[in-house]
Write an enzyme that holds these catalytic residues in place. Structure first.
Site, PDB file in Angstrom:
ATOM      1  N   LYS A  22       0.846  -1.208   0.000  1.00 45.97           N
ATOM      2  CA  LYS A  22       0.000   0.000   0.000  1.00 45.97           C
ATOM      3  C   LYS A  22       0.881   1.258   0.000  1.00 45.97           C
ATOM      4  CE  LYS A  22      -1.780   1.496   4.036  1.00 45.97           C
ATOM      5  NZ  LYS A  22      -1.412   2.891   4.378  1.00 45.97           N
ATOM      6  N   ARG A  92      -5.171  10.604   4.096  1.00 47.92           N
ATOM      7  CA  ARG A  92      -4.205  11.678   4.223  1.00 47.92           C
ATOM      8  C   ARG A  92      -3.023  11.538   3.273  1.00 47.92           C
ATOM      9  NH1 ARG A  92      -0.157  11.617   6.757  1.00 47.92           N
ATOM     10  NH2 ARG A  92      -0.454  13.702   7.579  1.00 47.92           N
ATOM     11  N   CYS A 116      -4.971  12.395  12.351  1.00 43.55           N
ATOM     12  CA  CYS A 116      -5.725  11.138  12.320  1.00 43.55           C
ATOM     13  C   CYS A 116      -5.582  10.554  13.713  1.00 43.55           C
ATOM     14  CB  CYS A 116      -5.176  10.214  11.251  1.00 43.55           C
ATOM     15  SG  CYS A 116      -3.607   9.507  11.712  1.00 43.55           S
ATOM     16  N   ARG A 121       0.216  14.652  12.666  1.00 43.67           N
ATOM     17  CA  ARG A 121       0.743  14.337  11.331  1.00 43.67           C
ATOM     18  C   ARG A 121       0.794  15.570  10.422  1.00 43.67           C
ATOM     19  NH1 ARG A 121      -1.342   8.608   9.594  1.00 43.67           N
ATOM     20  NH2 ARG A 121       0.617   8.656   8.417  1.00 43.67           N
ATOM     21  N   PRO A 122       1.548  16.579  10.833  1.00 46.81           N
ATOM     22  CA  PRO A 122       1.669  17.790  10.018  1.00 46.81           C
ATOM     23  C   PRO A 122       2.431  17.519   8.722  1.00 46.81           C
ATOM     24  CG  PRO A 122       3.177  17.859  11.872  1.00 46.81           C
ATOM     25  CD  PRO A 122       2.356  16.620  12.053  1.00 46.81           C
ATOM     26  N   VAL A 123       2.364  18.468   7.806  1.00 47.85           N
ATOM     27  CA  VAL A 123       3.079  18.333   6.526  1.00 47.85           C
ATOM     28  C   VAL A 123       4.007  19.526   6.306  1.00 47.85           C
ATOM     29  CG1 VAL A 123       1.383  16.829   5.403  1.00 47.85           C
ATOM     30  CG2 VAL A 123       1.093  19.324   5.323  1.00 47.85           C
ATOM     31  N   ASP A 124       4.489  20.102   7.412  1.00 49.57           N
ATOM     32  CA  ASP A 124       5.341  21.291   7.304  1.00 49.57           C
ATOM     33  C   ASP A 124       6.628  21.029   6.528  1.00 49.57           C
ATOM     34  OD1 ASP A 124       5.585  19.757   9.866  1.00 49.57           O
ATOM     35  OD2 ASP A 124       7.449  20.888   9.978  1.00 49.57           O
ATOM     36  N   GLN A 125       7.146  19.812   6.605  1.00 53.91           N
ATOM     37  CA  GLN A 125       8.396  19.513   5.889  1.00 53.91           C
ATOM     38  C   GLN A 125       8.169  19.448   4.386  1.00 53.91           C
ATOM     39  OE1 GLN A 125      11.386  19.294   7.694  1.00 53.91           O
ATOM     40  NE2 GLN A 125       9.965  20.073   9.222  1.00 53.91           N
ATOM     41  N   ILE A 326       7.853   7.372  16.914  1.00 58.19           N
ATOM     42  CA  ILE A 326       7.495   8.064  15.663  1.00 58.19           C
ATOM     43  C   ILE A 326       6.216   8.878  15.822  1.00 58.19           C
ATOM     44  CG2 ILE A 326       6.935   7.772  13.224  1.00 58.19           C
ATOM     45  CD1 ILE A 326       9.790   6.939  13.797  1.00 58.19           C
ATOM     46  N   ARG A 396      -8.693  -0.644   4.625  1.00 55.93           N
ATOM     47  CA  ARG A 396      -7.849   0.370   3.994  1.00 55.93           C
ATOM     48  C   ARG A 396      -6.489  -0.223   3.631  1.00 55.93           C
ATOM     49  NH1 ARG A 396      -7.633   5.966   7.034  1.00 55.93           N
ATOM     50  NH2 ARG A 396      -6.278   6.199   5.240  1.00 55.93           N
TER      51      ARG A 396
HETATM   52  C1  EPZ Z   1       4.251   7.017   6.322  1.00 60.03           C
HETATM   53  O1  EPZ Z   1       3.447   8.030   6.882  1.00 60.03           O
HETATM   54  C2  EPZ Z   1       3.361   5.792   6.203  1.00 60.03           C
HETATM   55  N1  EPZ Z   1       2.250   6.094   5.305  1.00 60.03           N
HETATM   56  C3  EPZ Z   1       2.833   5.402   7.593  1.00 60.03           C
HETATM   57  O2  EPZ Z   1       2.067   4.221   7.454  1.00 60.03           O
HETATM   58  C4  EPZ Z   1       4.038   5.110   8.493  1.00 60.03           C
HETATM   59  O3  EPZ Z   1       3.577   4.819   9.789  1.00 60.03           O
HETATM   60  C5  EPZ Z   1       4.959   6.336   8.533  1.00 60.03           C
HETATM   61  O4  EPZ Z   1       5.360   6.706   7.193  1.00 60.03           O
HETATM   62  C6  EPZ Z   1       6.224   6.087   9.342  1.00 60.03           C
HETATM   63  O5  EPZ Z   1       6.931   5.007   8.793  1.00 60.03           O
HETATM   64  C7  EPZ Z   1       2.468   6.097   3.969  1.00 60.03           C
HETATM   65  O6  EPZ Z   1       3.574   5.861   3.505  1.00 60.03           O
HETATM   66  C8  EPZ Z   1       1.293   6.393   3.104  1.00 60.03           C
HETATM   67  P1  EPZ Z   1       6.204  10.440   8.338  1.00 60.03           P
HETATM   68  P2  EPZ Z   1       3.985   9.552   6.885  1.00 60.03           P
HETATM   69  O7  EPZ Z   1       6.060  11.672   7.531  1.00 60.03           O
HETATM   70  O8  EPZ Z   1       4.868   9.773   5.718  1.00 60.03           O
HETATM   71  C9  EPZ Z   1       6.345  13.867  11.629  1.00 60.03           C
HETATM   72  C10 EPZ Z   1       0.199   2.830   7.737  1.00 60.03           C
HETATM   73  O9  EPZ Z   1      -0.276   2.294   8.732  1.00 60.03           O
HETATM   74  N2  EPZ Z   1       6.238  14.796  10.492  1.00 60.03           N
HETATM   75  O10 EPZ Z   1       7.376   9.534   8.093  1.00 60.03           O
HETATM   76  O11 EPZ Z   1       2.811  10.429   7.076  1.00 60.03           O
HETATM   77  C11 EPZ Z   1       5.100  13.002  11.779  1.00 60.03           C
HETATM   78  O12 EPZ Z   1       4.121  13.677  12.539  1.00 60.03           O
HETATM   79  C12 EPZ Z   1       0.673   4.266   7.797  1.00 60.03           C
HETATM   80  O13 EPZ Z   1       0.344   2.272   6.625  1.00 60.03           O
HETATM   81  C13 EPZ Z   1       6.239  16.168  10.734  1.00 60.03           C
HETATM   82  O14 EPZ Z   1       6.287  16.610  11.883  1.00 60.03           O
HETATM   83  O15 EPZ Z   1       4.875   9.573   8.198  1.00 60.03           O
HETATM   84  C14 EPZ Z   1       5.648  11.782  12.483  1.00 60.03           C
HETATM   85  O16 EPZ Z   1       5.746  12.054  13.871  1.00 60.03           O
HETATM   86  C15 EPZ Z   1       0.407   4.876   9.171  1.00 60.03           C
HETATM   87  N3  EPZ Z   1       6.149  17.026   9.679  1.00 60.03           N
HETATM   88  C16 EPZ Z   1       7.050  11.637  11.907  1.00 60.03           C
HETATM   89  O17 EPZ Z   1       7.383  12.926  11.366  1.00 60.03           O
HETATM   90  C17 EPZ Z   1       6.087  16.577   8.374  1.00 60.03           C
HETATM   91  O18 EPZ Z   1       6.032  17.410   7.447  1.00 60.03           O
HETATM   92  C18 EPZ Z   1       7.165  10.609  10.788  1.00 60.03           C
HETATM   93  O19 EPZ Z   1       6.120  10.843   9.888  1.00 60.03           O
HETATM   94  C19 EPZ Z   1       6.103  15.188   8.149  1.00 60.03           C
HETATM   95  C20 EPZ Z   1       6.177  14.316   9.213  1.00 60.03           C
END
Ligand code: EPZ
Length: 416
Positions: A22, A92, A116, A121-125, A326, A396
């Site tokens: 996925k 998301r 969620c 889960r912000p997207v600031d980066q 995480i 999902r």
């Molecule tokens: C991906 O989510 C996966 N989803 C998640 O899988 C997985 O748990 C996660 O990576 C960690 O491995 C997909 O690939 C679609 P991150 P993602 O950005 O990319 C913080 C599942 O069950 N962060 O690596 O959203 C964030 O809040 C799902 O299949 C920021 O602060 O995760 C988190 O604490 C759940 N700002 C950490 O970084 C940002 O701009 C890692 O998040 C981006 C992230």
């Protein structure tokens, strides 16, 4: 809402095929936005999240054709680079259209995904990286609005390791003017699978799988065919189900090479694990030994397997410590496991799990995708019947779940 009924107590045995990943398929489908030529993907899992993304792409003007696990996307006619809140709030990962839309069309309006169950889960980066590449980004009325005549290559450094952040920026950089270097990049296998797909489409990328990825921007990408990698989290989930029931299974169409940290823990817990070229075999012991773990970015222990290991530790011999580093709220499955009789104490991002001799079936509620997987694992080994409510979370991320579990001998049925 659908429910799942599980009668516990059977050892899982037999062989099932693992579906496409996925979390590789989602960014890879978005990569089709980067070219006006058709792109064909195989081994695409039939999951609700994939269906949601395909509907979103269709709304933008992408022509979608699908036959079983083969999906062909043609983004030559995209005339609406917008991802609405209605679409994004249900999935998301839709944020993954942002980078490709800005790169190809110079403009995008994508709803902020919002949080969620497992965290803010912000997207600031994602935004910071696009701004560093020259995009003018405004966040207003719940939407990210990005505009730029053409992105420029830049040196990007993400504040933390972010999987979809790395993926979004890598896709955006493919069509930028000049070289982009992403430092502190995510090393997940899904990032590598996306990079391989982009290279097949004509992108110039090196270093994917390491923490520095270099992308030389090109003027255009072309069509290609790409097979999505196997789902390592689905694989790990079935390995845990077999392990906790003392069963013996063979999972085909997958590879142990993406799961070293998980397989290490299963072997520490007393399982025999044999890796074949594109299959994995596991034989569980009569009772698992408790194993402590700490989630971290790849190649360390994946957060998406934390809930499943809490379930197997709930009936293991001994006490385990689980640290979730995480996400800030990824222990919702603990209270549901306690309803089944688990002895779990939560202290911030740490869970102390004392293995009990047995769990007892009860009605429990799924809260997020992987939490629901942990409830299934617990239900398989609990005495009596477990009813899991709100299993739309499961649909999902797990393809034909009850069919695969039944094929391994589990007594499970879905109540519509
Ligand atoms: C991906 O989510 C996966 N989803 C998640 O899988 C997985 O748990 C996660 O990576 C960690 O491995 C997909 O690939 C679609 P991150 P993602 O950005 O990319 C913080 C599942 O069950 N962060 O690596 O959203 C964030 O809040 C799902 O299949 C920021 O602060 O995760 C988190 O604490 C759940 N700002 C950490 O970084 C940002 O701009 C890692 O998040 C981006 C992230």
């Amino acid at each position: 809402m659908d429910k799942l009924l599980i009668e516990g107590g059977t050892r899982l045995s037999g062989e099932i095929a693992i579906s496409g990943a996925k979390n590789a398929a989602l960014p890879i489908l978005c990569a089709a936005l980067l070219t006006k030529e058709p792109v064909t993907f195989t081994n695409v899992p039939r999951l609700n999240d994939i269906g949601t993304l395909l509907r979103l792409l269709e709304q933008m003007g992408v022509k979608v054709s699908r036959d079983a696990d083969v999906v062909t996307l043609d983004a030559s006619g995209v005339d609406n680079p917008v991802a609405s809140y209605e679409m994004v709030k249900t999935m998301r990962a839709s944020i993954l259209v942002l980078g490709p839309l800005v790169a190809r069309f110079g403009e995008a309006r994508v709803s902020l995904p919002g949080g969620c169950a497992i965290g803010a889960r912000p997207v600031d980066q994602h935004i910071k990286g696009l701004q560093a590449m020259g995009a003018e980004v405004k966040v207003e009325h719940g939407y990210v609005h990005a505009k730029v005549p053409r992105l420029k290559g830049a040196r990007l450094f993400t504040d933390m390791v972010t999987v979809t952040g790395t993926e979004n920026l890598m896709m955006a950089a493919c069509l930028a003017d000049g070289e982009t270097v992403i430092e502190n990049a995510a090393r997940e296998p899904e990032v590598v699978d996306l990079a391989n797909c982009l290279v097949a489409m004509g992108a110039r990328i090196s270093g994917a799988g390491g923490d520095v990825i270099r992308i030389q921007g090109v003027d255009a990408l072309h069509g290609a065919t790409h097979r999505v990698m196997p789902d390592r989290i689905e694989t790990g989930t079935y390995l845990c189900a077999a392990a906790v029931t003392g069963g013996e299974v063979r999972l085909t169409g997958t590879s142990a090479s993406y799961l070293d940290s998980v397989i290490d823990k299963l072997m520490d817990a007393g399982c025999e694990v044999t890796a074949e070229r594109d299959a994995i075999r596991l034989k569980g012991p009569a009772r698992l030994a408790a194993v402590s773990l700490r989630t971290s970015p790849y190649p360390a222990f994946p957060t998406d397997m934390q809930a499943q290991f809490m379930a197997i530790n709930a009936v293991a011999d001994g006490t385990s410590i689980i640290r979730e580093t995480i996400f800030e709220n990824r222990f919702m499955h603990a209270v549901e496991l306690q309803r089944l009789g688990a002895d779990i104490r939560i202290d911030g991002n740490t869970a102390v799990v004392k293995g009990v001799a047995k769990l007892e079936g009860a009605t429990v509620m799924a809260t997020d995708l992987r939490a629901s997987a942990s409830l299934i694992i617990a239900g398989l080994v609990a005495e009596g019947e477990t009813t899991i409510e709100r299993i739309y979370h499961l649909d999902r991320g797990y393809e034909r779940l009850e069919e695969k579990l039944s094929a391994l001998g589990a007594r499970v049925r879905r109540l519509r």
